[in-house]
Design an enzyme around this catalytic site. Sequence first.
Site, mmCIF file in Angstrom:
data_model
loop_
_atom_site.group_PDB
_atom_site.id
_atom_site.type_symbol
_atom_site.label_atom_id
_atom_site.label_comp_id
_atom_site.label_asym_id
_atom_site.label_seq_id
_atom_site.Cartn_x
_atom_site.Cartn_y
_atom_site.Cartn_z
ATOM 1 N N GLU A 2 -57.154 30.689 100.167
ATOM 2 C CA GLU A 2 -56.101 30.855 101.162
ATOM 3 C C GLU A 2 -55.143 29.690 100.947
ATOM 4 O O GLU A 2 -55.595 28.548 100.952
ATOM 5 C CB GLU A 2 -56.737 30.680 102.548
ATOM 6 C CG GLU A 2 -56.613 31.840 103.469
ATOM 7 C CD GLU A 2 -57.358 31.543 104.757
ATOM 8 O OE1 GLU A 2 -56.694 31.276 105.755
ATOM 9 O OE2 GLU A 2 -58.607 31.555 104.737
ATOM 10 N N ARG A 54 -72.715 27.110 99.249
ATOM 11 C CA ARG A 54 -71.541 26.266 99.052
ATOM 12 C C ARG A 54 -71.973 24.853 98.706
ATOM 13 O O ARG A 54 -73.093 24.429 99.008
ATOM 14 C CB ARG A 54 -70.637 26.279 100.271
ATOM 15 C CG ARG A 54 -71.261 25.687 101.520
ATOM 16 C CD ARG A 54 -70.439 25.979 102.765
ATOM 17 N NE ARG A 54 -69.166 25.293 102.761
ATOM 18 C CZ ARG A 54 -67.978 25.902 102.806
ATOM 19 N NH1 ARG A 54 -67.900 27.216 102.823
ATOM 20 N NH2 ARG A 54 -66.863 25.217 102.831
ATOM 21 N N LYS A 101 -61.091 21.888 105.045
ATOM 22 C CA LYS A 101 -59.644 21.647 104.949
ATOM 23 C C LYS A 101 -59.106 21.061 106.250
ATOM 24 O O LYS A 101 -58.222 20.213 106.235
ATOM 25 C CB LYS A 101 -58.917 22.960 104.662
ATOM 26 C CG LYS A 101 -58.928 23.372 103.212
ATOM 27 C CD LYS A 101 -58.124 24.656 103.055
ATOM 28 C CE LYS A 101 -58.688 25.522 101.950
ATOM 29 N NZ LYS A 101 -58.439 26.944 102.183
HETATM 30 P P1 ATP Z 1 -62.382 25.433 103.946
HETATM 31 O O1 ATP Z 1 -63.567 25.786 104.778
HETATM 32 O O2 ATP Z 1 -62.419 24.067 103.384
HETATM 33 O O3 ATP Z 1 -61.094 25.751 104.598
HETATM 34 P P2 ATP Z 1 -62.364 27.909 102.672
HETATM 35 O O4 ATP Z 1 -63.638 28.510 102.249
HETATM 36 O O5 ATP Z 1 -61.748 28.434 103.898
HETATM 37 O O6 ATP Z 1 -62.510 26.355 102.685
HETATM 38 P P3 ATP Z 1 -60.742 29.310 100.829
HETATM 39 O O7 ATP Z 1 -59.361 28.997 100.403
HETATM 40 O O8 ATP Z 1 -60.947 30.499 101.671
HETATM 41 O O9 ATP Z 1 -61.283 28.012 101.547
HETATM 42 O O10 ATP Z 1 -61.763 29.320 99.611
HETATM 43 C C1 ATP Z 1 -61.486 29.805 98.331
HETATM 44 C C2 ATP Z 1 -62.793 29.983 97.612
HETATM 45 O O11 ATP Z 1 -63.452 28.736 97.461
HETATM 46 C C3 ATP Z 1 -63.749 30.892 98.367
HETATM 47 O O12 ATP Z 1 -64.211 31.879 97.460
HETATM 48 C C4 ATP Z 1 -64.838 29.995 98.831
HETATM 49 O O13 ATP Z 1 -66.052 30.665 98.792
HETATM 50 C C5 ATP Z 1 -64.805 28.849 97.831
HETATM 51 N N1 ATP Z 1 -65.281 27.608 98.453
HETATM 52 C C6 ATP Z 1 -64.735 26.957 99.492
HETATM 53 N N2 ATP Z 1 -65.460 25.870 99.816
HETATM 54 C C7 ATP Z 1 -66.512 25.829 98.953
HETATM 55 C C8 ATP Z 1 -67.622 24.953 98.757
HETATM 56 N N3 ATP Z 1 -67.821 23.886 99.535
HETATM 57 N N4 ATP Z 1 -68.484 25.227 97.750
HETATM 58 C C9 ATP Z 1 -68.286 26.285 96.960
HETATM 59 N N5 ATP Z 1 -67.268 27.143 97.084
HETATM 60 C C10 ATP Z 1 -66.382 26.942 98.066
HETATM 61 MG MG MG Z 2 -61.133 30.253 104.434
#
Ligand code: ATP
Ligand code: MG
Length: 612
Positions: free
Chosen positions: A72, A307, A317
């Site tokens: 995102e 994760r 984030k």
């Molecule tokens: P945040 O919780 O930090 O906002 P998010 O998961 O909402 O992170 P996205 O932009 O939706 O962020 O994530 C993009 C991709 O990165 C997704 O496929 C997610 O599964 C992966 N991802 C995010 N954080 C992790 C993590 N800590 N370990 C492994 N993969 C991750």
């Molecule tokens: Mg997200």
Amino acid sequence: MSTLSPANPPAAAPAAGPEAAKPSNFLRQIIEADLAKGTYASRRWAGSPGDAAHHAAGQPDPAKIRTRFPPEPNGYLHVGHAKSICLNFGLARDYGGVCHLRFDDTNPEKEDQEYVNSIIDAVKWLGFDWAQPGNDQPYQASDYFDFMYRAAEYLIEAGHAYVDEQTPEQMRANRGDFGKPGVDSPFRSRTPAENLARFREMRDGKHADGAMVLRAKIDMASPNINLRDPAIYRIKHAEHHNTGNKWCIYPMYTFAHPIEDALEQITHSICTLEFEDQRPFYDWLMERLIEGGLLAAPAPRQYEFARLNLTYVVTSKRKLAQLVNEKHVSGWDDPRMPTIVGLRRRGYTPESIQLFAERIGVTKDYSWIDYSTLEGCLREDLEHKAHRGMAVLDPVKLVLTNWAEVFGSDAYLETCTQPALPHSAIAEGQTPPPDRVFQIGKEVWIEREDFEEVPPKGYKRLFPGNVVRLKGGYVIECTGVGAKDADGKVTEVHAKVIPNTKSGTPGADSVKAKAAITWVGAADGVQAEVRLYDRLFTDAQPDAGGKDFLALLNPGSLKVVTAYVEPSLAAAQPDDKFQFERFGYFVADRKDHAPGKPVFNRVTGLKDSWGK
Ligand code: ATP
Ligand code: MG
């Protein structure tokens, strides 16, 4: 968590070939089994995302598998995303596939081009590329809104979705919970025609935000709450960065994501474990849209992994944004931040992050990875790459009082050379880099801790009467304090140079030195700002269990010192990495360093010393 289900078949034997050299994991086993069975062999690809008809008109898909990385664009990527990038792009690379970069921008929240650009940079910097013949643009989920709307109308017409006008509170109450089945909405038995009319009113802006939602009609008694008629479209009168004011209804993530995957002919849709309970809905939706002829078969399948949780950092984030906005750090790229831009500025290399991703592997079990694992990968990578150099971080002047006697003039400078990489760091077949060249003269800078007026027991460095080597230079004999300031702090140390003892000359071993100390010549040493970074938090899990992470910031996470560095270091270009002998790995700061005005960041020490 890791029970076997159709989506997680038992392990197949690993394939022979180059990929067999990589440590296997459950995802590799799934992909290898699919390749062996030809699960996706019949897929077609029309060169761009699209529905069943679009792909049917295309060619057999040249990509053996398709994965995707779907961020995102609402913030900077962090080390957790790096794991996901390495995983998805790495699997595609290793199995003759393609990985798509897709901006998951179905939320009409203000997207920032800054984030889009930073994500593109991060993926490229990590060493990956999504470009395919005739198509080098990342995909945008919002380009699929038209199809998503069509899919929603199809579900309504087929009796699989209805418009619900309960209030959000009623909906929540009627959803039930783990022990209690849900209660059907009074709107659940509307006819498709009624639902379609209502849904079109929603689309046409006739209703306020929250007045009604479109729900999938599945099973209000399902033990999986996600299958109790999940909302799939909501009203949101908001402008979207891509589609402007075309829409005032937007798809829910759980509805949008499987469709995005299918339109892109993704085979293995890999996500984190939080989405495990969504998988039944993912599969339900794919089945409905394939049976309706809207999407091409076979459907993509979702797989979940744990994760990355890394100690001593936060990786949400929202929390990272808080650190930036409240100015606890200098920005998203502050070298203490676990963002990809932060790691890069800190001196991490793409290779070290790839190595890290590979080393930690993928599993379905939650665990914490120690920050020192990441540092270890960096050291391993830089050991063979980072040229060595001497720097004095806490300088005090050393005067060689007999210099003119030995060399004829106080101004005399003797040229010294040392290897840029020690023999042990040079790989077989690698040409050693040219030697470093620096000058020794009457005055040099030494480390304050390398002199003791009254030596503690066992001390081997400079103290009156002791003999040590200036590394790569001469052996000297300390004669004592040269000067002190008003506070009694030593400002000058005196010693005598012992002739004919220069390193690399026949006389080098003629006098036995008790120790070799690092130094920088006063004549050619260059003043440098050195930023000694340490961990941002004092607690290994600063945001676990409801802890206030801001209260756990490490007050000593940045110390700035004025150092002296040898000429080869002063000539660094931004981003050049070095091993400062005895101190660890340092990088010329990519923002603030300029040749002539050096600024270095400490990446990490020479060995894992945290907490010891
Ligand atoms: P945040 O919780 O930090 O906002 P998010 O998961 O909402 O992170 P996205 O932009 O939706 O962020 O994530 C993009 C991709 O990165 C997704 O496929 C997610 O599964 C992966 N991802 C995010 N954080 C992790 C993590 N800590 N370990 C492994 N993969 C991750
Ligand atoms: Mg997200």
